[in-house]
Design a protein around this motif. Structure first.
Motif, PDB file in Angstrom:
ATOM      1  N   LEU A  76      16.806  17.025 -39.962  1.00 42.93           N
ATOM      2  CA  LEU A  76      16.359  16.473 -41.239  1.00 42.93           C
ATOM      3  C   LEU A  76      17.517  15.926 -42.066  1.00 42.93           C
ATOM      4  O   LEU A  76      17.410  14.854 -42.671  1.00 42.93           O
ATOM      5  N   ILE A  77      18.620  16.650 -42.099  1.00 41.84           N
ATOM      6  CA  ILE A  77      19.709  16.246 -42.988  1.00 41.84           C
ATOM      7  C   ILE A  77      20.735  15.342 -42.308  1.00 41.84           C
ATOM      8  O   ILE A  77      21.528  14.682 -42.990  1.00 41.84           O
TER       9      ILE A  77
ATOM     10  N   ILE B 157      19.225  29.598 -30.877  1.00 40.88           N
ATOM     11  CA  ILE B 157      19.173  29.051 -32.239  1.00 40.88           C
ATOM     12  C   ILE B 157      17.720  28.876 -32.661  1.00 40.88           C
ATOM     13  O   ILE B 157      16.931  28.263 -31.932  1.00 40.88           O
ATOM     14  N   PRO B 158      17.319  29.386 -33.819  1.00 41.57           N
ATOM     15  CA  PRO B 158      15.928  29.207 -34.264  1.00 41.57           C
ATOM     16  C   PRO B 158      15.570  27.739 -34.396  1.00 41.57           C
ATOM     17  O   PRO B 158      16.402  26.911 -34.786  1.00 41.57           O
ATOM     18  N   SER B 159      14.326  27.413 -34.062  1.00 42.40           N
ATOM     19  CA  SER B 159      13.897  26.022 -34.086  1.00 42.40           C
ATOM     20  C   SER B 159      13.977  25.427 -35.484  1.00 42.40           C
ATOM     21  O   SER B 159      14.241  24.236 -35.641  1.00 42.40           O
ATOM     22  N   VAL B 160      13.767  26.241 -36.510  1.00 36.99           N
ATOM     23  CA  VAL B 160      13.817  25.715 -37.876  1.00 36.99           C
ATOM     24  C   VAL B 160      15.233  25.266 -38.230  1.00 36.99           C
ATOM     25  O   VAL B 160      15.409  24.312 -39.004  1.00 36.99           O
TER      26      VAL B 160
ATOM     27  N   THR C 297       6.655  23.356 -33.201  1.00 36.34           N
ATOM     28  CA  THR C 297       6.005  23.035 -34.472  1.00 36.34           C
ATOM     29  C   THR C 297       7.006  22.724 -35.576  1.00 36.34           C
ATOM     30  O   THR C 297       7.094  21.603 -36.070  1.00 36.34           O
ATOM     31  N   MET C 298       7.786  23.731 -35.990  1.00 36.07           N
ATOM     32  CA  MET C 298       8.579  23.615 -37.207  1.00 36.07           C
ATOM     33  C   MET C 298       9.629  22.519 -37.117  1.00 36.07           C
ATOM     34  O   MET C 298       9.760  21.692 -38.037  1.00 36.07           O
TER      35      MET C 298
ATOM     36  N   VAL D  61      15.274  15.819 -31.337  1.00 32.40           N
ATOM     37  CA  VAL D  61      15.230  17.249 -31.654  1.00 32.40           C
ATOM     38  C   VAL D  61      14.667  18.040 -30.477  1.00 32.40           C
ATOM     39  O   VAL D  61      15.199  19.098 -30.103  1.00 32.40           O
ATOM     40  N   LEU D  62      13.590  17.544 -29.876  1.00 32.09           N
ATOM     41  CA  LEU D  62      13.009  18.238 -28.731  1.00 32.09           C
ATOM     42  C   LEU D  62      13.947  18.225 -27.523  1.00 32.09           C
ATOM     43  O   LEU D  62      13.972  19.185 -26.746  1.00 32.09           O
TER      44      LEU D  62
END
Length: 280
Positions: A120-121, A110-113, A210-211, A144-145
């Motif tokens: 975020l949501i 899964i992409p980190s973004v 990062t993202m 998240v990490l």
């Protein structure tokens, strides 16, 4: 013989190019960061004051944010990853283990973004309701990490447990130990070096993220220890400011990148030390 020499030369060339690329990256970042060290001074760069408009380029807030979010992610993700690995290799039926293993592999893809967007949501509003804060900060970034390091720690820990000699488990069970006693007192101690390497590699993934972190940490330059207040990390500060930075500002950002690179190299050295002890 000629073919073997050709293959050996080709492989040596590939290895040399890889080393050369890493060396050039390090030298380039070092070169670009030297003006900040000479003109601004180390006390300026390691302070807690970040205000480029006033010539203050302290990275302490971002360095502490990087370390705290990484440690928070590991405190949450490492026990979960190791526990999942134990379940997959020692407890779960083969069919169930196969399904869960595929799920862990999909999580790694899964992409980190996307993970950051869910944080975020969903995560940030939840933390805001529970704590009465804005929801942004080290706590949200750590969760998240933890999700992001889980596949690495799980896969490598499970591989470590799977590679242990089956005689260890058989001898423990033959002496009357229960399955949990065998796991806790025999298998985990025998595979501790490999599991520690898995955790360190997960830390390497977390420290450079990062993202996803940028979307939930709040992107503040304040030095904070409260996990529910916005702050920043080295990576988020770099991606936020590098596009518009010039002069000393740009060089100060390269100094932060150098610190981040040194931290990553330290993790690699740690892995090498652990693996050498294991081989010895």
């Amino acid at each position: 013989m000629a073919r073997e020499r050709y293959i050996k030369t080709l492989l040596m060339t590939c290895a040399s190019l890889s080393f050369l690329a890493i060396l050039l990256i390090f030298l380039f970042i070092l070169k670009e960061s030297l003006p900040a060290v000479t003109r601004l001074g180390i006390p300026n760069l390691i302070s807690a004051n970040w205000d480029p408009s006033k010539g203050q380029y302290g990275m302490l807030a971002f360095l502490s944010g990087t370390i705290l979010t990484t440690l928070g992610g590991l405190l949450l993700g490492a026990p979960l990853g190791i526990g999942t690995a134990i379940f997959l290799d020692q407890v779960a039926p083969s069919r169930v283990a196969g399904v869960i293993r595929r799920g862990v592999e999909l999580l790694a893809g899964i992409p980190s973004v996307v993970i950051g967007w869910f944080g975020l949501i969903i995560l940030v509003p939840f933390v805001a309701r529970v704590t009465g804060s804005s929801g942004y900060g080290i706590a949200a970034a750590s969760v998240v990490l933890a999700v992001m390091v889980l596949p690495t720690i799980t896969a490598l820990s499970a591989e470590t447990l799977h590679s242990l000699p089956p005689e260890l488990k058989e001898a423990s069970l033959a002496m009357g130990a229960t399955r949990w006693q065998t796991i806790r007192k025999v298998l985990l101690p025998a595979g501790k070096e490999g599991i520690l390497v898995a955790v360190i590699l997960g830390m390497g993934r977390a420290i450079g993220e990062t993202m996803a972190v940028q979307m939930v940490i709040g992107n503040s330059s304040r030095f904070v220890l409260n996990p529910f207040r916005p702050t920043g990390t080295l990576t988020t500060n770099l991606v936020t400011n590098m596009g518009e930075a010039v002069g000393d500002f740009r060089s100060a950002l390269f100094a932060q990148a150098l610190v981040l690179l040194i931290l990553a190299m330290a993790l690699i050295v740690g892995i090498r030390v652990i693996t050498r002890k294991k081989e010895a």
